[in-house]
Design an enzyme around this catalytic site. Structure first.
Site, PDB file in Angstrom:
ATOM      1  N   CYS A   2     -15.527  -8.574  15.270  1.00  0.00           N
ATOM      2  CA  CYS A   2     -15.185  -8.376  16.662  1.00  0.00           C
ATOM      3  C   CYS A   2     -14.796  -9.707  17.286  1.00  0.00           C
ATOM      4  O   CYS A   2     -15.549 -10.670  17.235  1.00  0.00           O
ATOM      5  CB  CYS A   2     -16.323  -7.761  17.479  1.00  0.00           C
ATOM      6  SG  CYS A   2     -16.547  -6.025  17.157  1.00  0.00           S
ATOM      7  N   ARG A  27     -11.079 -10.749  12.400  1.00  0.00           N
ATOM      8  CA  ARG A  27     -12.455 -10.346  12.690  1.00  0.00           C
ATOM      9  C   ARG A  27     -12.633  -8.836  12.820  1.00  0.00           C
ATOM     10  O   ARG A  27     -13.764  -8.358  12.962  1.00  0.00           O
ATOM     11  CB  ARG A  27     -12.900 -10.957  14.018  1.00  0.00           C
ATOM     12  CG  ARG A  27     -13.166 -12.410  13.913  1.00  0.00           C
ATOM     13  CD  ARG A  27     -13.403 -12.969  15.291  1.00  0.00           C
ATOM     14  NE  ARG A  27     -14.033 -14.263  15.172  1.00  0.00           N
ATOM     15  CZ  ARG A  27     -15.325 -14.498  15.376  1.00  0.00           C
ATOM     16  NH1 ARG A  27     -16.128 -13.527  15.738  1.00  0.00           N
ATOM     17  NH2 ARG A  27     -15.812 -15.694  15.235  1.00  0.00           N
ATOM     18  N   TRP A  74     -14.550  -4.397  15.128  1.00  0.00           N
ATOM     19  CA  TRP A  74     -15.017  -3.939  13.826  1.00  0.00           C
ATOM     20  C   TRP A  74     -16.232  -3.079  14.152  1.00  0.00           C
ATOM     21  O   TRP A  74     -17.278  -3.592  14.562  1.00  0.00           O
ATOM     22  CB  TRP A  74     -15.395  -5.113  12.925  1.00  0.00           C
ATOM     23  CG  TRP A  74     -15.758  -4.686  11.541  1.00  0.00           C
ATOM     24  CD1 TRP A  74     -14.906  -4.414  10.505  1.00  0.00           C
ATOM     25  CD2 TRP A  74     -17.080  -4.459  11.031  1.00  0.00           C
ATOM     26  NE1 TRP A  74     -15.620  -4.040   9.389  1.00  0.00           N
ATOM     27  CE2 TRP A  74     -16.953  -4.059   9.679  1.00  0.00           C
ATOM     28  CE3 TRP A  74     -18.364  -4.561  11.575  1.00  0.00           C
ATOM     29  CZ2 TRP A  74     -18.048  -3.761   8.872  1.00  0.00           C
ATOM     30  CZ3 TRP A  74     -19.455  -4.267  10.774  1.00  0.00           C
ATOM     31  CH2 TRP A  74     -19.288  -3.868   9.429  1.00  0.00           C
ATOM     32  N   ASN A  98     -19.437  -8.548  21.093  1.00  0.00           N
ATOM     33  CA  ASN A  98     -19.489  -8.761  19.645  1.00  0.00           C
ATOM     34  C   ASN A  98     -20.961  -8.826  19.275  1.00  0.00           C
ATOM     35  O   ASN A  98     -21.704  -9.632  19.823  1.00  0.00           O
ATOM     36  CB  ASN A  98     -18.765 -10.072  19.305  1.00  0.00           C
ATOM     37  CG  ASN A  98     -19.047 -10.565  17.892  1.00  0.00           C
ATOM     38  OD1 ASN A  98     -19.031 -11.760  17.636  1.00  0.00           O
ATOM     39  ND2 ASN A  98     -19.301  -9.675  16.963  1.00  0.00           N
ATOM     40  N   GLY A  99     -21.388  -7.942  18.357  1.00  0.00           N
ATOM     41  CA  GLY A  99     -22.780  -7.961  17.920  1.00  0.00           C
ATOM     42  C   GLY A  99     -23.372  -6.563  17.935  1.00  0.00           C
ATOM     43  O   GLY A  99     -22.648  -5.564  17.990  1.00  0.00           O
ATOM     44  N   GLU A 479     -17.657 -12.000  -9.110  1.00  0.00           N
ATOM     45  CA  GLU A 479     -16.634 -12.298  -8.099  1.00  0.00           C
ATOM     46  C   GLU A 479     -15.329 -11.544  -8.412  1.00  0.00           C
ATOM     47  O   GLU A 479     -14.684 -11.008  -7.513  1.00  0.00           O
ATOM     48  CB  GLU A 479     -16.410 -13.814  -8.040  1.00  0.00           C
ATOM     49  CG  GLU A 479     -15.217 -14.285  -7.223  1.00  0.00           C
ATOM     50  CD  GLU A 479     -15.242 -13.876  -5.758  1.00  0.00           C
ATOM     51  OE1 GLU A 479     -16.246 -13.333  -5.278  1.00  0.00           O
ATOM     52  OE2 GLU A 479     -14.207 -14.097  -5.091  1.00  0.00           O
ATOM     53  N   LYS A 483     -13.599  -8.929  -5.862  1.00  0.00           N
ATOM     54  CA  LYS A 483     -12.203  -9.051  -5.388  1.00  0.00           C
ATOM     55  C   LYS A 483     -11.467  -7.723  -5.581  1.00  0.00           C
ATOM     56  O   LYS A 483     -10.760  -7.265  -4.707  1.00  0.00           O
ATOM     57  CB  LYS A 483     -11.438 -10.144  -6.134  1.00  0.00           C
ATOM     58  CG  LYS A 483     -11.675 -11.559  -5.736  1.00  0.00           C
ATOM     59  CD  LYS A 483     -11.148 -11.963  -4.384  1.00  0.00           C
ATOM     60  CE  LYS A 483     -12.164 -11.769  -3.305  1.00  0.00           C
ATOM     61  NZ  LYS A 483     -13.174 -12.665  -3.033  1.00  0.00           N
ATOM     62  N   GLU A 486     -12.696  -5.048  -3.159  1.00  0.00           N
ATOM     63  CA  GLU A 486     -12.323  -5.325  -1.768  1.00  0.00           C
ATOM     64  C   GLU A 486     -10.901  -4.900  -1.447  1.00  0.00           C
ATOM     65  O   GLU A 486     -10.654  -4.329  -0.393  1.00  0.00           O
ATOM     66  CB  GLU A 486     -12.427  -6.839  -1.480  1.00  0.00           C
ATOM     67  CG  GLU A 486     -13.820  -7.356  -1.325  1.00  0.00           C
ATOM     68  CD  GLU A 486     -13.827  -8.859  -1.046  1.00  0.00           C
ATOM     69  OE1 GLU A 486     -14.445  -9.275  -0.057  1.00  0.00           O
ATOM     70  OE2 GLU A 486     -13.212  -9.617  -1.812  1.00  0.00           O
ATOM     71  N   HIS A 502     -27.796  -2.922 -22.510  1.00  0.00           N
ATOM     72  CA  HIS A 502     -29.006  -2.400 -21.864  1.00  0.00           C
ATOM     73  C   HIS A 502     -28.670  -1.327 -20.842  1.00  0.00           C
ATOM     74  O   HIS A 502     -29.473  -1.066 -19.947  1.00  0.00           O
ATOM     75  CB  HIS A 502     -29.784  -3.548 -21.217  1.00  0.00           C
ATOM     76  CG  HIS A 502     -30.227  -4.573 -22.210  1.00  0.00           C
ATOM     77  ND1 HIS A 502     -31.270  -4.353 -23.086  1.00  0.00           N
ATOM     78  CD2 HIS A 502     -29.744  -5.800 -22.507  1.00  0.00           C
ATOM     79  CE1 HIS A 502     -31.420  -5.415 -23.862  1.00  0.00           C
ATOM     80  NE2 HIS A 502     -30.495  -6.305 -23.531  1.00  0.00           N
ATOM     81  N   LYS A 602     -13.479 -10.341   8.499  1.00  0.00           N
ATOM     82  CA  LYS A 602     -13.984 -11.675   8.172  1.00  0.00           C
ATOM     83  C   LYS A 602     -14.951 -12.131   9.244  1.00  0.00           C
ATOM     84  O   LYS A 602     -14.969 -11.578  10.334  1.00  0.00           O
ATOM     85  CB  LYS A 602     -12.800 -12.627   8.167  1.00  0.00           C
ATOM     86  CG  LYS A 602     -12.474 -13.165   6.801  1.00  0.00           C
ATOM     87  CD  LYS A 602     -11.321 -14.107   6.874  1.00  0.00           C
ATOM     88  CE  LYS A 602     -11.447 -15.178   5.838  1.00  0.00           C
ATOM     89  NZ  LYS A 602     -11.578 -14.690   4.479  1.00  0.00           N
TER      90      LYS A 602
HETATM   91  N1  HGA Z   1     -21.564  -2.888  18.282  1.00  0.00           N
HETATM   92  C1  HGA Z   1     -20.267  -2.994  18.865  1.00  0.00           C
HETATM   93  C2  HGA Z   1     -19.596  -4.303  18.493  1.00  0.00           C
HETATM   94  C3  HGA Z   1     -19.377  -4.400  17.018  1.00  0.00           C
HETATM   95  C4  HGA Z   1     -19.164  -5.773  16.483  1.00  0.00           C
HETATM   96  O1  HGA Z   1     -19.435  -6.804  17.068  1.00  0.00           O
HETATM   97  N2  HGA Z   1     -18.731  -5.854  15.224  1.00  0.00           N
HETATM   98  O2  HGA Z   1     -18.580  -7.068  14.616  1.00  0.00           O
HETATM   99  C5  HGA Z   1     -19.378  -1.829  18.489  1.00  0.00           C
HETATM  100  O3  HGA Z   1     -19.655  -1.090  17.532  1.00  0.00           O
HETATM  101  O4  HGA Z   1     -18.392  -1.611  19.168  1.00  0.00           O
END
Ligand code: HGA
Length: 607
Positions: A2, A27, A74, A98-99, A479, A483, A486, A502, A602
């Site tokens: 975010c 992000r 995100w 963000n969070g 790794e 990759k 991803e 095993h 990221k």
């Molecule tokens: N929780 C919020 C913000 C998500 C966020 O910071 N993602 O990195 C949401 O879901 O919109």
């Protein structure tokens, strides 16, 4: 994850907010939105998916106003829909976040009981309502924010906009990064210096618990106790020009090809070639007293740490523990005096790793960090800052940051070995020589790009792929598998070659490609025996080795990739290249979005 931008401007801000989001798109790209205040009302545009969708909306319906906030998402709470897209509005308050607000459920229940109507499924919207309720009850924006912040648990960087106070944005930070920027007659706020780079180079990093009232001609920062504080204003040094792909089709491809140069650049800070010595940036503790290293990281950085464990133990004979950051704090690790805790993160903001760092600090460990952003939170909290000089990494799947991390970690291993008296001058000189050979050897590995592209069809149709390696090539197998997962969305696993029998060998049939990383050297024969066990069961093998190894074991493989013959110390740097290229070409063959793969982002700033 975010990204946030805010501008208290002198003229229309929508385009500049959008440009800021473009710089933060790595992000998150689930949805995006911008909100401004214009004529005492909020004006908002939001769109699902990538930023281009928001651009189309803005083109169709212009957004006015010279104060605004913007967000690229995100999703953590609620699907990536328009309704869940930020900015969220509750009455007189709009916000971007963000969070994660961990106690959002009881707060939401309380607000619903109070008659408030929710329009999204996000945790973020509760904060908008909490502040709106305070403002509606007569509090000023500053009082309202100061009242609400202590009620929030979890991690946040938030920017608030107020309909009736269109001359300001309030930003707050706890656990997620936030920066304020100083302009000429206008001021800014952003998730990182990069977002603000075209607007200003004069920035201040908010500290944990800080919040700031950003107006056109002033920025007042408060600490978590609501005491006015000054935070140092620094030159950000972030590139103002947009980073371009040049002649490459994708950023990831460009970044893979940049590796010889950025690894050489990084190593310049860690070796003194003429003296035959390894070196470290300045620090203020005695490396020789380190009696244990605890490495903590996530994802690709974790695999760089796994390789480093082999090096630290082999060269310095210092015991090493390694954890993924999301597990570290919660397993109550035993951290004794004399321990060096080493954190590895491209962004230096990875939420789990940052929290682990703070835990290790509380437990009395000396803190070293390997980061690609030297102004990041981790960098600012370290006793020993070990920057990689990979330059901005735009592709979501890390490539050049990884090999630069490996370069720094190899140099750190040698420094530690020297400090512990485990390295003679000749041995140190030899290590420096080998490190200096790495960029050229990586160049030679890159010369196989076309051959590797020609092998993509062997892997692209597979449902499962295995990667095998031994010693430091075991983390490289992990790794390689990461990759591929991803960016091509093919299920892949990395195994220590000796572990196959095993269990995982049960997966082998002629539909499962097995990629074997086996440089010739002390472990070669053993790895090749494991490879033969796979072949005997019909497994299709792609062997990555040097000329000597391929001559010995290449027969019967469906494909081989020849690497230059290198010293085991630099083999991981060189063998990173073919696994990156293979993942890249498989993804291209499958037509996936290489630079912005689904569900990923990221700078992972949520736990
Ligand atoms: N929780 C919020 C913000 C998500 C966020 O910071 N993602 O990195 C949401 O879901 O919109």
């Amino acid at each position: 994850m975010c990204g946030i931008v805010g501008i208290v401007g002198r003229e229309a801000v929508a385009q500049r907010l959008y440009d800021g989001l473009k710089r933060l798109e790595y992000r998150g790209y689930d949805s995006a939105g911008i909100c401004t205040v214009q004529g005492g009302e909020f004006e908002r545009r939001r769109a699902e998916g990538k930023l281009d969708n928001l651009a189309r909306q803005l083109a169709a319906e212009a957004l006015h106003g010279d104060v605004g906030i913007a967000h690229t998402r995100w999703a953590t709470h609620g699907a990536p829909t328009v309704d869940n897209a930020h900015p969220h509005i509750a009455g007189p308050v709009a916000l971007v976040h963000n969070g994660i607000i961990e106690n959002f459920k009881p707060l939401r229940d309380e607000l619903i009981a109070d008659g408030r109507k929710f329009l999204s499924e996000t945790d973020s919207e509760v904060v908008a309502h909490l502040v709106a309720r305070e403002v509606e009850n007569g509090k000023s924006p500053t009082e309202a924010v100061a009242t609400v912040l202590p009620r929030l648990h979890g991690a946040f960087a938030i920017a608030f906009l107020f309909k009736d106070h269109p001359d300001q944005i309030i930003g707050a930070r706890m656990g997620a990064p936030l920066t304020v920027g100083y302009g000429e007659g206008e001021n800014y706020l952003g998730s990182d210096a990069l977002a603000l780079a075209p607007l200003t180079q004069k920035i201040a990093y908010l500290e944990e618990g800080d919040w700031a009232v950003v107006k056109r001609d002033s920025i007042q920062i408060y600490d978590r106790a609501n005491k006015p504080v000054n935070r140092e204003i620094v030159e950000s040094g972030a590139l103002a020009t947009r980073i371009e792909k040049g002649n490459y089709r994708h950023f990831m491809q460009k970044e893979i090809f940049e590796q010889p140069i950025v690894v050489a650049q990084t190593l310049q800070s860690y070796v003194r070639p003429f003296e035959g010595k390894v070196a470290l940036p300045d620090f203020d503790f005695d490396l020789s007293t380190v009696n244990r290293v605890t490495i903590v990281a996530c994802g690709t950085s974790f695999y760089a740490g796994m390789v480093a464990k082999y090096w630290f133990e082999q060269f310095a004979r210092v015991p090493v523990d390694i954890d993924v950051a999301s597990e570290f704090r919660y397993r109550q690790p035993v951290l004794e005096p004399g321990g060096l805790a080493l954190f590895i993160s491209q962004s230096g903001e990875t939420a789990d790793t940052l929290a682990a760092l703070r835990h290790a600090r509380e437990e009395g460990q000396t803190i070293a960090v390997v980061v690609n952003v030297p102004t990041s939170s981790m960098a600012r909290e370290a006793d020993l800052l070990l920057p990689t000089h990979a330059g901005p990494e735009i592709g979501v799947a890390s490539t050049k940051a990884f090999t630069c991390q490996l370069s720094v970690l190899a140099a750190l291993a040698a420094n530690l070995a020297r400090a512990k008296g485990r390295l003679t001058e000749d041995e140190e000189r030899e290590i420096v020589e080998h490190l200096r050979e790495a960029p050229e050897a990586m160049n030679q590995a890159l010369n196989h790009d076309e051959d590797i592209a020609g092998m993509a069809h062997l892997v692209a149709p597979a449902r499962d792929v295995l990667y095998l390696g031994r010693g430091p090539d075991y983390p490289m197998a992990l790794e390689g598998a990461l990759k591929l997962k991803e960016i091509s969305y093919i299920h892949a696993e990395g195994y220590a070659a000796g572990e196959m029998k095993h269990g995982p060998i049960a997966l082998i049939d002629d539909l499962v490609p097995v990629i074997v990383l086996a440089p010739s050297g002390p472990l070669f024969e053993k790895t090749v025996s494991n490879m033969q066990e796979v072949r005997a069961r019909g497994g299709k093998i792609i062997l990555i080795s040097d000329a000597k190894g391929l001559a010995e074991a290449g027969e019967g493989c469906v494909a081989t990739i020849e690497m230059p013959e290198v010293h085991p110390l630099i083999a991981p740097l060189v063998y990173a290249v073919p696994v990156q290229l293979l993942a890249y070409h498989v993804a291209v063959a499958k037509g996936t979005d290489v630079d912005q793969p689904r569900n990923l982002a990221k700078s992972v700033t949520v736990e």
